[in-house]
Design a protein around this motif. Sequence first.
Motif, PDB file in Angstrom:
ATOM      1  N   GLU A 157      -1.810  -8.586   2.320  1.00  0.00           N
ATOM      2  CA  GLU A 157      -3.134  -8.828   1.743  1.00  0.00           C
ATOM      3  C   GLU A 157      -3.232  -8.083   0.415  1.00  0.00           C
ATOM      4  O   GLU A 157      -3.039  -6.873   0.352  1.00  0.00           O
ATOM      5  N   ILE A 158      -3.507  -8.853  -0.613  1.00  0.00           N
ATOM      6  CA  ILE A 158      -3.571  -8.225  -1.933  1.00  0.00           C
ATOM      7  C   ILE A 158      -5.007  -7.783  -2.180  1.00  0.00           C
ATOM      8  O   ILE A 158      -5.913  -8.607  -2.287  1.00  0.00           O
ATOM      9  N   ARG A 159      -5.207  -6.510  -2.253  1.00  0.00           N
ATOM     10  CA  ARG A 159      -6.506  -5.955  -2.627  1.00  0.00           C
ATOM     11  C   ARG A 159      -6.287  -4.512  -3.078  1.00  0.00           C
ATOM     12  O   ARG A 159      -5.312  -3.882  -2.640  1.00  0.00           O
ATOM     13  N   PRO A 160      -7.144  -4.025  -3.940  1.00  0.00           N
ATOM     14  CA  PRO A 160      -6.955  -2.624  -4.350  1.00  0.00           C
ATOM     15  C   PRO A 160      -7.195  -1.689  -3.165  1.00  0.00           C
ATOM     16  O   PRO A 160      -8.189  -1.851  -2.461  1.00  0.00           O
ATOM     17  N   ARG A 161      -6.278  -0.779  -2.970  1.00  0.00           N
ATOM     18  CA  ARG A 161      -6.391   0.154  -1.847  1.00  0.00           C
ATOM     19  C   ARG A 161      -6.438   1.580  -2.369  1.00  0.00           C
ATOM     20  O   ARG A 161      -5.958   1.867  -3.463  1.00  0.00           O
ATOM     21  N   ARG A 162      -6.940   2.444  -1.521  1.00  0.00           N
ATOM     22  CA  ARG A 162      -6.798   3.860  -1.845  1.00  0.00           C
ATOM     23  C   ARG A 162      -5.332   4.245  -1.627  1.00  0.00           C
ATOM     24  O   ARG A 162      -4.630   3.564  -0.866  1.00  0.00           O
ATOM     25  N   ALA A 163      -4.924   5.331  -2.300  1.00  0.00           N
ATOM     26  CA  ALA A 163      -3.492   5.641  -2.328  1.00  0.00           C
ATOM     27  C   ALA A 163      -2.902   5.798  -0.929  1.00  0.00           C
ATOM     28  O   ALA A 163      -1.859   5.218  -0.611  1.00  0.00           O
ATOM     29  N   TRP A 164      -3.586   6.567  -0.051  1.00  0.00           N
ATOM     30  CA  TRP A 164      -2.999   6.810   1.275  1.00  0.00           C
ATOM     31  C   TRP A 164      -3.049   5.562   2.151  1.00  0.00           C
ATOM     32  O   TRP A 164      -2.227   5.395   3.054  1.00  0.00           O
ATOM     33  N   GLU A 165      -4.027   4.672   1.807  1.00  0.00           N
ATOM     34  CA  GLU A 165      -4.070   3.396   2.524  1.00  0.00           C
ATOM     35  C   GLU A 165      -2.820   2.585   2.171  1.00  0.00           C
ATOM     36  O   GLU A 165      -2.252   1.899   3.018  1.00  0.00           O
ATOM     37  N   ALA A 166      -2.436   2.715   0.884  1.00  0.00           N
ATOM     38  CA  ALA A 166      -1.231   2.018   0.443  1.00  0.00           C
ATOM     39  C   ALA A 166      -0.005   2.557   1.175  1.00  0.00           C
ATOM     40  O   ALA A 166       0.892   1.802   1.574  1.00  0.00           O
ATOM     41  N   VAL A 167       0.031   3.879   1.364  1.00  0.00           N
ATOM     42  CA  VAL A 167       1.152   4.476   2.106  1.00  0.00           C
ATOM     43  C   VAL A 167       1.169   3.929   3.530  1.00  0.00           C
ATOM     44  O   VAL A 167       2.232   3.600   4.071  1.00  0.00           O
ATOM     45  N   ASP A 168      -0.008   3.767   4.073  1.00  0.00           N
ATOM     46  CA  ASP A 168      -0.136   3.193   5.410  1.00  0.00           C
ATOM     47  C   ASP A 168       0.438   1.779   5.451  1.00  0.00           C
ATOM     48  O   ASP A 168       1.158   1.398   6.384  1.00  0.00           O
ATOM     49  N   LEU A 169       0.097   1.024   4.412  1.00  0.00           N
ATOM     50  CA  LEU A 169       0.636  -0.333   4.315  1.00  0.00           C
ATOM     51  C   LEU A 169       2.160  -0.293   4.242  1.00  0.00           C
ATOM     52  O   LEU A 169       2.849  -1.123   4.855  1.00  0.00           O
ATOM     53  N   GLY A 170       2.660   0.695   3.488  1.00  0.00           N
ATOM     54  CA  GLY A 170       4.115   0.866   3.374  1.00  0.00           C
ATOM     55  C   GLY A 170       4.742   1.066   4.744  1.00  0.00           C
ATOM     56  O   GLY A 170       5.796   0.495   5.050  1.00  0.00           O
ATOM     57  N   LEU A 171       4.093   1.878   5.577  1.00  0.00           N
ATOM     58  CA  LEU A 171       4.628   2.117   6.925  1.00  0.00           C
ATOM     59  C   LEU A 171       4.664   0.816   7.728  1.00  0.00           C
ATOM     60  O   LEU A 171       5.632   0.522   8.436  1.00  0.00           O
ATOM     61  N   LEU A 172       3.603   0.013   7.562  1.00  0.00           N
ATOM     62  CA  LEU A 172       3.567  -1.286   8.267  1.00  0.00           C
ATOM     63  C   LEU A 172       4.691  -2.186   7.794  1.00  0.00           C
ATOM     64  O   LEU A 172       5.347  -2.862   8.593  1.00  0.00           O
ATOM     65  N   MET A 173       4.894  -2.183   6.480  1.00  0.00           N
ATOM     66  CA  MET A 173       5.969  -3.020   5.912  1.00  0.00           C
ATOM     67  C   MET A 173       7.322  -2.574   6.466  1.00  0.00           C
ATOM     68  O   MET A 173       8.168  -3.397   6.845  1.00  0.00           O
ATOM     69  N   ALA A 174       7.515  -1.238   6.511  1.00  0.00           N
ATOM     70  CA  ALA A 174       8.791  -0.709   7.001  1.00  0.00           C
ATOM     71  C   ALA A 174       9.013  -1.092   8.457  1.00  0.00           C
ATOM     72  O   ALA A 174      10.130  -1.427   8.857  1.00  0.00           O
ATOM     73  N   ARG A 175       7.927  -1.074   9.231  1.00  0.00           N
ATOM     74  CA  ARG A 175       8.066  -1.456  10.643  1.00  0.00           C
ATOM     75  C   ARG A 175       8.428  -2.933  10.773  1.00  0.00           C
ATOM     76  O   ARG A 175       9.240  -3.320  11.616  1.00  0.00           O
ATOM     77  N   ARG A 176       7.765  -3.727   9.905  1.00  0.00           N
ATOM     78  CA  ARG A 176       7.981  -5.186  10.025  1.00  0.00           C
ATOM     79  C   ARG A 176       9.412  -5.566   9.651  1.00  0.00           C
ATOM     80  O   ARG A 176      10.020  -6.420  10.290  1.00  0.00           O
ATOM     81  N   TRP A 177       9.970  -4.932   8.579  1.00  0.00           N
ATOM     82  CA  TRP A 177      11.322  -5.323   8.123  1.00  0.00           C
ATOM     83  C   TRP A 177      12.312  -4.196   8.378  1.00  0.00           C
ATOM     84  O   TRP A 177      13.246  -3.999   7.610  1.00  0.00           O
ATOM     85  N   TRP A 178      12.074  -3.470   9.467  1.00  0.00           N
ATOM     86  CA  TRP A 178      12.895  -2.280   9.733  1.00  0.00           C
ATOM     87  C   TRP A 178      14.356  -2.635   9.986  1.00  0.00           C
ATOM     88  O   TRP A 178      15.252  -2.066   9.399  1.00  0.00           O
ATOM     89  N   TRP A 179      14.551  -3.617  10.839  1.00  0.00           N
ATOM     90  CA  TRP A 179      15.936  -3.910  11.215  1.00  0.00           C
ATOM     91  C   TRP A 179      16.761  -4.440  10.046  1.00  0.00           C
ATOM     92  O   TRP A 179      17.870  -3.963   9.806  1.00  0.00           O
ATOM     93  N   PRO A 180      16.228  -5.448   9.259  1.00  0.00           N
ATOM     94  CA  PRO A 180      17.045  -5.892   8.116  1.00  0.00           C
ATOM     95  C   PRO A 180      17.393  -4.728   7.179  1.00  0.00           C
ATOM     96  O   PRO A 180      18.523  -4.628   6.693  1.00  0.00           O
ATOM     97  N   MET A 181      16.429  -3.847   6.956  1.00  0.00           N
ATOM     98  CA  MET A 181      16.691  -2.731   6.048  1.00  0.00           C
ATOM     99  C   MET A 181      17.700  -1.762   6.661  1.00  0.00           C
ATOM    100  O   MET A 181      18.652  -1.341   6.001  1.00  0.00           O
TER     101      MET A 181
END
Lengths: 326, 514
Positions: free
Chosen positions: B9-33
């Motif tokens: 979801e593209i929307r302006p986030r607060r910085a730590w919210e963005a870090v949170d999103l990063g964690l979600l992304m890492a979980r979602r594509w954890w195995w390929p990475m």
Amino acid sequence: MSDDISREARLEQASALADTLLQEIKKALIGQDLIIEQVLVALIARGHVLIEGVPGLGKTLLVRSLAKCFGGQFSRVQFTPDLMPSDVTGHAMFNMAKQEFEIRRGPVFTHLLLADEINRAPAKTQAALLEVMQEGQITIEGESFKTGEPFMVLATQNPVEQEGTYPLPEAELDRFMLKVMIDYPNETDEQAMLRQVSGQAQGGFGLEHIRTLLKPSHVLSLQKVAEQVTVDDQILHYVVKLVRTTREWNGIARGAGPRACIALLAAARAYALIKGNTFVTPDDVKTMYLPALRHRILLSPELAIEGVDADRVLQSVMQQVEAPRH
Amino acid sequence: MNLDQVTIEIRPRRAWEAVDLGLLMARRWWWPMTKVWLLLTLPLFLLFNLLPQDWLWLSTVIIWWLKPLFERPLLHILSQAVFGYLPTTRETLAAFPAQARRQLFLSLTWRRLSLTRSMDLPVIQLEGLKGERRKQRLRILHREDSNPATWLTLIGVHVESFLSLGLLILLYAFVPSEVGLDWVDLWFSEEAFWFTYLTNACGYFALSLVAPFYVACGFSLYLNRRIKLEAWDIDIAFQRIVNKRRPQPQAQTTAALAIVFVCFLTLLPVHDTQAQDSATPPAQTLNRESAKVAIEAVLAGDDFHQKDTIRYPTLSNKDEKERESKLKWLRELIDAVAAVLRLASWLELLLWAGVIALLIWVAFRYRHWLAAYLPQRVPETARRARPVTLFGLDLSRESLPDDVSAQAVSLWQQGEQRPALALLYRACLIRLLDAGLEIEDGHTERECLRLAHDYTRDHPAATEAIAYFDELTQCWQRLAYGHIPVDEAAGLTLCRQWNSLWRPTATAGETVHG
């Protein structure tokens, strides 16, 4: 003058008797001479003994030998967490046939009571012994009953297993005249003990070889004679000074009370009698100082944490307190 | 970059919210990475474990140092996956050599310890910027929301350490106590090289676990910053409006027009676009002129002509005196502060003096307690000075009469048995102290006697004198504590013998005298 001579003669006779008693018990309990001596001191001084040591060092044997030596009765109570006060003292029970209450006397009605592992019972059961230890009597249903005379409690506690134990309250500890630390016998004594035990027909401890040397009434006489051992004023001052110093000593959070003075002097008298003296010397006081006081002082937390024991602190008290000279 | 295919979801986030999103992304594509990470790093790690024993510890350190290199394929996966296409492992590995070469030297040298590495990597890898342009770009990116990137690195380092140490402790917990493994010895023993393998493995495991999350969080911070800077959210909103209003059959032909429209309108503030949402004419009726007119109208509007007055304190170039008079209060304040500081330094001095005095007092107050810890040393280091009084007795040599025996006999004959024996006993103690016996306040008569007997072991000549002392002690004790009178003849003998055995001029007495 003739009174003095008869007193001296009585004292000599008593001391010879005490020594015979000592030698007789030594036959059964090998390698624990000091312990036997201190238990005898307590018996002669009308005191009770708390024995601390690991299991299997002959505590029961000591009590049974002592009981047999003077032909006294002996009871043993194994203190457990579910032991009730009435299991020790006795209780009133309704007799259906007679339609009346009758008193069932507990094991405490004896001459020598071995309270094995006393710290395994909760405080209320331990407290059941308070009255009998101080007064020599038991109150059941409002009626007082005398115990046997002489009466002595020998309580044991194990220093190793502390889980599930109830430390004795100060009031209870204070009623024990001496706290005796029983340790392993040395190698030679242990070999001698093993030789003796393995030589027994049924593998017993040779209790049957112990002679009954005197009657309970003789023990009472011994106790009376011990009270006649001369105590100089200087010795009295010394005893008081030694006990009072514990109340002001750095490293002792709570010093010994006046009962300690009484116990120390009585023990020193009995010890002097056993040693064949008709008077108490400062050495007798010093000898009985550790067993009479080690359970009556509370070390400050700093020392307790450092692992310093009461004996070490009391030793330094003895070093610092001036011994009498004139 | 195709924003309409973006999977987050593209929307302006607060910085730590963005870090949170990063964690979600890492979980979602954890195995390929993780798969790509392991394929690249594991062979290298195993290879480094073949190093000589002394250099074994280097294997994890090298992998750790090369992390910026191995993070690039992870970013490659993420950057494509976010926009709807998850590259295969083969594609990622194929792209790796080209990515690895880009600014490799700088990344592994002085940029290696940059704390904002995770957020800066996309600038090199995705935007391909270098030199001054990279710097400018980073300056813009770091203007906001770069703090979490720094924290991310610090937290990452800690998590890696805790994980590897935790793993070691976990394994240690499974070792039965019978094995008797010395935990401290393992770290320093040169023989326990298997332990180095184990620490390396734990370290590598921790690195592998943290790396995908670190890269994803950094990338998310970068994305968030770009969303804010370039208003991607507005862009996407407009695209959706266009798609909704566009007749379906003409979709292909009007696509270019829609993009132009979006490009122009991204300049408009959000609320204006929303306000005009219903009034916006259909896309087909727009032309360049009308759009230009509309834009100019907006530019001429109030939104672009707001004036904010911001005041900054600046030093004016007015007259020097005037300035000085104005700064006078400041000088006074500085002087006052200096005076307070001087006072504070004195106070500090006083406090230190107080602390030292307190320490001395405590040491003095608890000297017995402290002495209990040094039971052996005190007598060894300094020989105790000869006491003048002991047990309340005057034990100075001067206190003795010239002829002890004569004085004692005289007392005895007057019927003063106790003072006579006390004099003899005191005289003996004085001689024993002279001989160097360490008699203390707490020593009883028997203990003094024991010390005296010990003395005869080294000084056999004094045996007779000590035997006398033994007899005297017994008599004294019987009299003093037992109130038993001493036999007349024996008492007199004791009185008379003293001079011959204990007087310094006598032979035996000299021996005791030392």
